[in-house]
Design a protein around this motif. Sequence first.
Motif, short mmCIF file in Angstrom:
data_model
loop_
_atom_site.label_atom_id
_atom_site.label_comp_id
_atom_site.label_asym_id
_atom_site.label_seq_id
_atom_site.Cartn_x
_atom_site.Cartn_y
_atom_site.Cartn_z
N GLU A 52 0.85 -1.24 0.09
CA GLU A 52 0.06 0.00 0.16
C GLU A 52 0.99 1.38 -0.02
OE1 GLU A 52 -3.42 2.22 2.63
OE2 GLU A 52 -2.72 0.18 3.22
N LEU A 53 1.94 1.17 0.69
CA LEU A 53 2.69 2.31 0.77
C LEU A 53 3.40 2.59 -0.45
CD1 LEU A 53 4.80 4.10 3.16
CD2 LEU A 53 6.66 2.26 2.05
N VAL A 54 3.93 1.65 -1.35
CA VAL A 54 4.42 1.71 -2.61
C VAL A 54 3.28 2.44 -3.78
CG1 VAL A 54 5.22 0.62 -4.71
CG2 VAL A 54 6.10 0.22 -2.34
N ARG A 55 2.00 1.67 -3.65
CA ARG A 55 0.98 2.35 -4.44
C ARG A 55 0.72 3.81 -3.97
NH1 ARG A 55 -3.98 2.77 -3.66
NH2 ARG A 55 -4.10 1.74 -1.33
N LEU A 56 0.56 4.07 -2.81
CA LEU A 56 0.56 5.42 -2.56
C LEU A 56 1.58 6.53 -2.93
CD1 LEU A 56 -1.32 4.99 0.89
CD2 LEU A 56 -2.51 5.85 -1.26
N ALA A 57 2.80 5.92 -2.99
CA ALA A 57 3.77 6.86 -3.12
C ALA A 57 3.74 6.94 -4.79
CB ALA A 57 5.11 6.10 -2.83
N HIS A 58 3.25 6.10 -5.51
CA HIS A 58 3.06 6.19 -7.11
C HIS A 58 1.81 6.92 -7.40
CE1 HIS A 58 2.26 4.98 -11.23
NE2 HIS A 58 3.71 5.16 -11.18
N SER A 59 0.84 6.82 -6.68
CA SER A 59 -0.27 7.75 -7.14
C SER A 59 -0.56 9.06 -6.21
CB SER A 59 -1.73 6.76 -6.83
OG SER A 59 -1.82 6.51 -5.31
N GLU A 60 -0.14 8.98 -4.93
CA GLU A 60 -0.62 10.28 -4.20
C GLU A 60 0.65 11.09 -3.96
OE1 GLU A 60 -2.78 9.66 -0.75
OE2 GLU A 60 -4.14 8.36 -2.19
N GLY A 61 1.96 10.52 -4.13
CA GLY A 61 3.16 11.29 -3.73
C GLY A 61 3.77 10.67 -2.94
N PRO A 62 4.84 11.42 -2.46
CA PRO A 62 6.14 11.33 -1.29
C PRO A 62 5.11 10.56 -0.14
CG PRO A 62 6.52 13.22 -2.16
CD PRO A 62 5.19 13.08 -2.90
N GLN A 63 5.68 9.58 0.61
CA GLN A 63 5.27 9.06 1.65
C GLN A 63 6.25 9.06 2.81
OE1 GLN A 63 1.84 7.74 1.86
NE2 GLN A 63 1.81 8.71 0.15
N HIS A 64 6.10 9.62 3.72
CA HIS A 64 7.12 10.00 4.96
C HIS A 64 6.92 8.72 5.91
CE1 HIS A 64 7.86 13.99 3.67
NE2 HIS A 64 6.76 13.93 3.24
N VAL A 115 9.63 7.85 0.65
CA VAL A 115 9.53 7.18 -0.37
C VAL A 115 8.80 7.71 -1.55
CG1 VAL A 115 8.44 4.64 -1.29
CG2 VAL A 115 9.18 4.93 1.23
N ILE A 116 9.35 7.67 -2.67
CA ILE A 116 8.83 8.40 -3.93
C ILE A 116 9.01 7.40 -4.92
CG2 ILE A 116 9.67 10.69 -3.06
CD1 ILE A 116 11.83 10.49 -5.10
N ALA A 117 8.01 7.78 -5.99
CA ALA A 117 8.00 7.06 -7.25
C ALA A 117 9.33 6.91 -8.03
CB ALA A 117 6.92 7.46 -8.18
N ALA A 118 9.49 5.89 -8.70
CA ALA A 118 10.82 5.81 -9.30
C ALA A 118 10.97 7.02 -10.33
CB ALA A 118 10.99 4.62 -10.24
N GLU A 119 9.95 7.30 -11.21
CA GLU A 119 9.78 8.50 -12.24
C GLU A 119 10.26 9.88 -11.62
OE1 GLU A 119 6.39 7.13 -11.70
OE2 GLU A 119 7.23 5.43 -12.37
N GLU A 120 9.95 10.10 -10.23
CA GLU A 120 9.84 11.26 -9.56
C GLU A 120 11.57 11.32 -9.09
OE1 GLU A 120 9.12 14.84 -7.75
OE2 GLU A 120 8.29 13.99 -9.18
N PHE A 121 11.89 10.01 -8.75
CA PHE A 121 13.45 9.89 -8.42
C PHE A 121 14.21 10.48 -9.58
CE2 PHE A 121 17.15 7.33 -8.20
CZ PHE A 121 17.92 7.90 -7.05
N TYR A 122 13.98 9.55 -10.79
CA TYR A 122 15.10 10.00 -11.68
C TYR A 122 14.88 11.51 -12.13
CZ TYR A 122 15.95 5.08 -11.81
OH TYR A 122 16.42 3.90 -11.38
N ARG A 123 13.55 12.07 -12.14
CA ARG A 123 13.31 13.49 -12.63
C ARG A 123 14.18 14.31 -11.69
NH1 ARG A 123 11.04 17.76 -11.01
NH2 ARG A 123 9.93 17.01 -9.49
N LEU A 124 14.18 14.16 -10.40
CA LEU A 124 14.82 14.86 -9.39
C LEU A 124 16.39 14.77 -9.61
CD1 LEU A 124 12.76 14.47 -6.07
CD2 LEU A 124 12.91 16.51 -7.52
N LYS A 125 16.88 13.38 -9.67
CA LYS A 125 18.37 12.91 -9.76
C LYS A 125 19.03 13.50 -11.06
CE LYS A 125 21.44 9.27 -9.94
NZ LYS A 125 21.54 7.66 -10.31
N GLY A 126 18.21 13.72 -12.23
CA GLY A 126 18.63 14.23 -13.39
C GLY A 126 19.36 13.23 -13.94
#
Length: 99
Positions: free
Chosen positions: A30-42, A53-64
């Motif tokens: 559920e944590l992973v699903r929410l990180a993907h659908s609703e955003g960062p989970q602390h 915990v953040i979605a992989a797409e967000e991580f790669y976008r932030l990392k560059g």
Amino acid sequence: MTRKAASSAKRRAPGGGQWALQDAKARFSELVRLAHSEGPQHVTVHGRQEVVVIAAEEFYRLKGAPTGAALIAAMQASPHPDLDLAPSRVPMPVRDVVL
């Protein structure tokens, strides 16, 4: 509110994206699903925020993407522009091989 329900409500605020470590472990899917659908989970440990915990797409976008631009800029800003950085080549000895 029952004691168990109050304890659960204290650990994870509904929609707040806050998880106690033990709840994050127990409900990881559920944590992973929410990180993907609703955003960062602390995730908190003993009441302190430890990880997000953040979605992989967000991580790669932030990392560059690694472009080497920082290295090129540093080399161009060097106070020694005439310094030769080409690697020196040293001939390697060759062994005789018996076939």
